[in-house]
Design a protein around this motif. Structure first.
Motif, PDB file in Angstrom:
ATOM      1  N   THR A  82      12.868   0.278  -1.104  1.00  9.11           N
ATOM      2  CA  THR A  82      13.089   1.686  -1.448  1.00  9.11           C
ATOM      3  C   THR A  82      11.787   2.307  -1.918  1.00  9.11           C
ATOM      4  O   THR A  82      11.057   1.706  -2.720  1.00  9.11           O
ATOM      5  N   PHE A  83      11.489   3.508  -1.407  1.00  3.10           N
ATOM      6  CA  PHE A  83      10.363   4.317  -1.887  1.00  3.10           C
ATOM      7  C   PHE A  83      10.957   5.385  -2.791  1.00  3.10           C
ATOM      8  O   PHE A  83      11.826   6.144  -2.367  1.00  3.10           O
ATOM      9  N   HIS A  84      10.489   5.421  -4.040  1.00  4.72           N
ATOM     10  CA  HIS A  84      11.032   6.408  -4.986  1.00  4.72           C
ATOM     11  C   HIS A  84       9.971   6.729  -6.034  1.00  4.72           C
ATOM     12  O   HIS A  84       9.438   5.821  -6.692  1.00  4.72           O
ATOM     13  N   PRO A  97       1.351  -4.076  -7.876  1.00  3.97           N
ATOM     14  CA  PRO A  97       0.831  -2.740  -8.129  1.00  3.97           C
ATOM     15  C   PRO A  97       1.051  -1.770  -6.978  1.00  3.97           C
ATOM     16  O   PRO A  97       0.474  -0.691  -6.946  1.00  3.97           O
ATOM     17  N   TYR A  98       1.881  -2.137  -5.999  1.00  2.00           N
ATOM     18  CA  TYR A  98       2.024  -1.339  -4.783  1.00  2.00           C
ATOM     19  C   TYR A  98       2.559   0.052  -5.071  1.00  2.00           C
ATOM     20  O   TYR A  98       3.364   0.253  -5.977  1.00  2.00           O
ATOM     21  N   GLU A  99       2.116   0.996  -4.234  1.00  2.00           N
ATOM     22  CA  GLU A  99       2.518   2.398  -4.362  1.00  2.00           C
ATOM     23  C   GLU A  99       2.836   2.964  -2.991  1.00  2.00           C
ATOM     24  O   GLU A  99       2.452   2.400  -1.974  1.00  2.00           O
ATOM     25  N   CYS A 100       3.501   4.112  -3.009  1.00  2.00           N
ATOM     26  CA  CYS A 100       3.707   4.903  -1.803  1.00  2.00           C
ATOM     27  C   CYS A 100       3.455   6.366  -2.168  1.00  2.00           C
ATOM     28  O   CYS A 100       3.172   6.679  -3.326  1.00  2.00           O
ATOM     29  N   PHE A 116       8.884  -6.319   6.172  1.00  2.00           N
ATOM     30  CA  PHE A 116       8.124  -5.211   5.608  1.00  2.00           C
ATOM     31  C   PHE A 116       6.779  -5.792   5.197  1.00  2.00           C
ATOM     32  O   PHE A 116       6.717  -6.737   4.410  1.00  2.00           O
ATOM     33  N   ILE A 117       5.689  -5.249   5.764  1.00  2.00           N
ATOM     34  CA  ILE A 117       4.359  -5.811   5.547  1.00  2.00           C
ATOM     35  C   ILE A 117       3.440  -4.780   4.909  1.00  2.00           C
ATOM     36  O   ILE A 117       3.636  -3.573   5.077  1.00  2.00           O
ATOM     37  N   ILE A 118       2.440  -5.277   4.194  1.00  2.00           N
ATOM     38  CA  ILE A 118       1.513  -4.390   3.493  1.00  2.00           C
ATOM     39  C   ILE A 118       0.159  -5.091   3.368  1.00  2.00           C
ATOM     40  O   ILE A 118       0.092  -6.319   3.328  1.00  2.00           O
ATOM     41  N   ILE A 126      -2.996   0.797   6.400  1.00  2.00           N
ATOM     42  CA  ILE A 126      -1.910   1.395   7.175  1.00  2.00           C
ATOM     43  C   ILE A 126      -0.965   0.239   7.479  1.00  2.00           C
ATOM     44  O   ILE A 126      -1.369  -0.754   8.077  1.00  2.00           O
ATOM     45  N   ASP A 127       0.278   0.369   7.050  1.00  2.00           N
ATOM     46  CA  ASP A 127       1.204  -0.761   7.116  1.00  2.00           C
ATOM     47  C   ASP A 127       2.640  -0.256   7.223  1.00  2.00           C
ATOM     48  O   ASP A 127       2.856   0.871   7.667  1.00  2.00           O
ATOM     49  N   SER A 128       3.593  -1.055   6.805  1.00  2.00           N
ATOM     50  CA  SER A 128       5.007  -0.689   6.923  1.00  2.00           C
ATOM     51  C   SER A 128       5.362   0.580   6.163  1.00  2.00           C
ATOM     52  O   SER A 128       6.362   1.220   6.470  1.00  2.00           O
ATOM     53  N   ARG A 129       4.549   0.960   5.202  1.00  2.00           N
ATOM     54  CA  ARG A 129       4.798   2.232   4.521  1.00  2.00           C
ATOM     55  C   ARG A 129       4.609   3.392   5.484  1.00  2.00           C
ATOM     56  O   ARG A 129       5.213   4.448   5.321  1.00  2.00           O
TER      57      ARG A 129
END
Length: 146
Positions: A82-84, A97-100, A116-118, A126-129
């Protein structure tokens, strides 16, 4: 006797080369998305015959827009990403520490064959986000030596 020894050594070398070609691939890192783990220009060895990929492993994957990418698995089938509010949550737990993007609200219910990769350098990756989960069928293999 010497001829037989040379023939045996030559045969063993041919078998080793064939096994290597079938099971492994060399990939050269391009860019900074996996820094500091992997550096631009670094050579990696990829195991192509891997059948099961785990969270935390580094993989190479074919993408339609960006070609071959090297990234880390953040989540796999059965997980919910989930991105929130600029945060990335996996099964409701914040992944630091990941962000979107702060205004991005999205949820992915990963199916069994999705990952889901990062990039480790997530601010320059540039990845799954950006392009969503990747399919297992698009994975080339697991990076085993770097």
């Amino acid at each position: 006797m010497r001829k037989k020894t040379y023939l045996l050594i030559g045969s063993i070398q041919i078998v080793i080369i064939i096994v290597y070609i079938l099971l492994f691939k060399i990939t050269i890192i391009s860019g900074q998305s996996m820094s500091p783990t992997l550096k631009d220009g670094q050579i990696t060895l990829v195991y192509k015959s891997c059948d099961d990929y785990e969270v935390g492993e580094i993989i190479t994957v074919n993408t339609n827009e960006y070609g071959v990418c090297v990234k880390r698995i953040l989540a796999k089938g059965g997980d919910v990403i989930t991105f929130h509010d600029g945060k990335i949550l996996k099964n409701g737990i914040e992944l630091q520490p990941y962000e979107c993007e702060p205004n991005l609200e999205q949820e992915y219910n990963l199916e069994d064959d999705q990952y889901f990769i990062i990039g480790d350098n997530y601010k320059a990756s540039i990845d799954s986000r950006n392009y969503g989960p990747v399919m297992k069928s698009d994975i080339i293999g697991k990076v085993v030596l770097y």
